[in-house]
Design a protein around this motif. Structure first.
Motif, short mmCIF file in Angstrom:
data_model
loop_
_atom_site.label_atom_id
_atom_site.label_comp_id
_atom_site.label_asym_id
_atom_site.label_seq_id
_atom_site.Cartn_x
_atom_site.Cartn_y
_atom_site.Cartn_z
N GLN A 155 0.94 -1.23 -0.04
CA GLN A 155 -0.06 -0.02 0.14
C GLN A 155 0.86 1.25 0.02
N ALA A 156 2.02 1.19 0.90
CA ALA A 156 2.92 2.40 1.04
C ALA A 156 3.41 2.67 -0.40
N ASP A 157 4.34 1.52 -1.16
CA ASP A 157 4.53 1.58 -2.35
C ASP A 157 3.82 2.06 -3.45
N ALA A 158 2.59 1.87 -3.50
CA ALA A 158 1.24 2.20 -4.60
C ALA A 158 1.46 3.84 -4.27
N LEU A 159 1.70 4.53 -3.29
CA LEU A 159 1.47 5.59 -3.19
C LEU A 159 2.85 6.61 -3.68
N ARG A 160 3.96 5.80 -4.02
CA ARG A 160 5.09 6.32 -4.43
C ARG A 160 5.01 7.52 -5.54
N GLY A 161 5.51 8.58 -5.34
CA GLY A 161 5.49 9.75 -6.54
C GLY A 161 4.33 10.47 -6.28
N THR A 162 3.35 10.30 -5.07
CA THR A 162 2.21 10.92 -4.83
C THR A 162 2.52 12.20 -4.36
N THR A 163 2.06 13.46 -4.85
CA THR A 163 2.48 15.06 -4.30
C THR A 163 1.65 15.19 -3.25
N LEU A 164 1.94 15.83 -2.16
CA LEU A 164 0.97 16.25 -0.99
C LEU A 164 0.94 17.79 -1.20
N TRP A 165 -0.48 17.99 -1.23
CA TRP A 165 -1.03 19.39 -1.22
C TRP A 165 -1.63 20.02 0.00
#
Length: 168
Positions: free
Chosen positions: A73-83
């Motif tokens: 689940q954590a790896d699936a979020l790789r590259g997600t920007t946080l706004w």
């Protein structure tokens, strides 16, 4: 909500360990401040993240995200920007700017001649670099974002004035 009302404050760099912890790269002047700007969301606002910082890591911060319990689940979020909502961020001194406020500004030289527009702002550790593009330029112009080279930033007029070195 438009991106002018939100600022990118970090990105998820991937999993850290096997228990669902993530590595976060913070774009804040004080990296740990990212936790103070909650709630954080994806760029399009479709996902909201409840983040708890766990520890400092090399090149980032360890964090737990509510609902993320496995490495996958954590790896699936790789590259997600946080706004973060602009209203949750501190006001800046007169000589500091959020990158989002610079992107899209018209760029002119000290004589008022149009050069192009700010396409992006990069920082690879040695200071901010403005990427300026225009149809008349064969390739993007990269300029250090310093007071000497960018003497004027006028957000209300939507432009910056540059005074590039003679060799440019």
């Amino acid at each position: 909500m438009s991106n002018s009302e939100r600022i990118c404050v970090g990105a998820i760099a991937g999993a850290f360990g096997v228990q669902g912890e993530v590595r976060i790269k913070s774009f804040c002047a004080e990296p740990e401040d990212i936790a103070n700007y909650a709630p954080l969301s994806t760029e399009d606002g479709t996902r909201v993240f409840e983040i708890t910082l766990t520890r400092p890591l090399k090149n980032g911060l360890g964090a737990r995200i509510a609902g993320v319990a496995t490495k996958e689940q954590a790896d699936a979020l790789r590259g997600t920007t946080l706004w973060a909502d602009r209203g949750h961020l501190p006001s800046l001194p007169d000589d500091e700017f959020y990158h989002a406020d610079l992107i899209g500004l018209q760029v002119v030289d000290t004589g008022g001649a149009k050069i192009g527009t700010v396409h992006a702002v990069h920082n690879h550790g040695a200071g901010d670099i403005l990427e300026i593009t225009a149809p008349s330029l064969k390739q993007a112009l990269l300029l250090p974002f310093t007071k000497a080279i960018v003497p004027t930033v006028d957000l209300s007029a939507g432009r910056i004035v540059i005074d590039p070195p003679d060799e440019m």
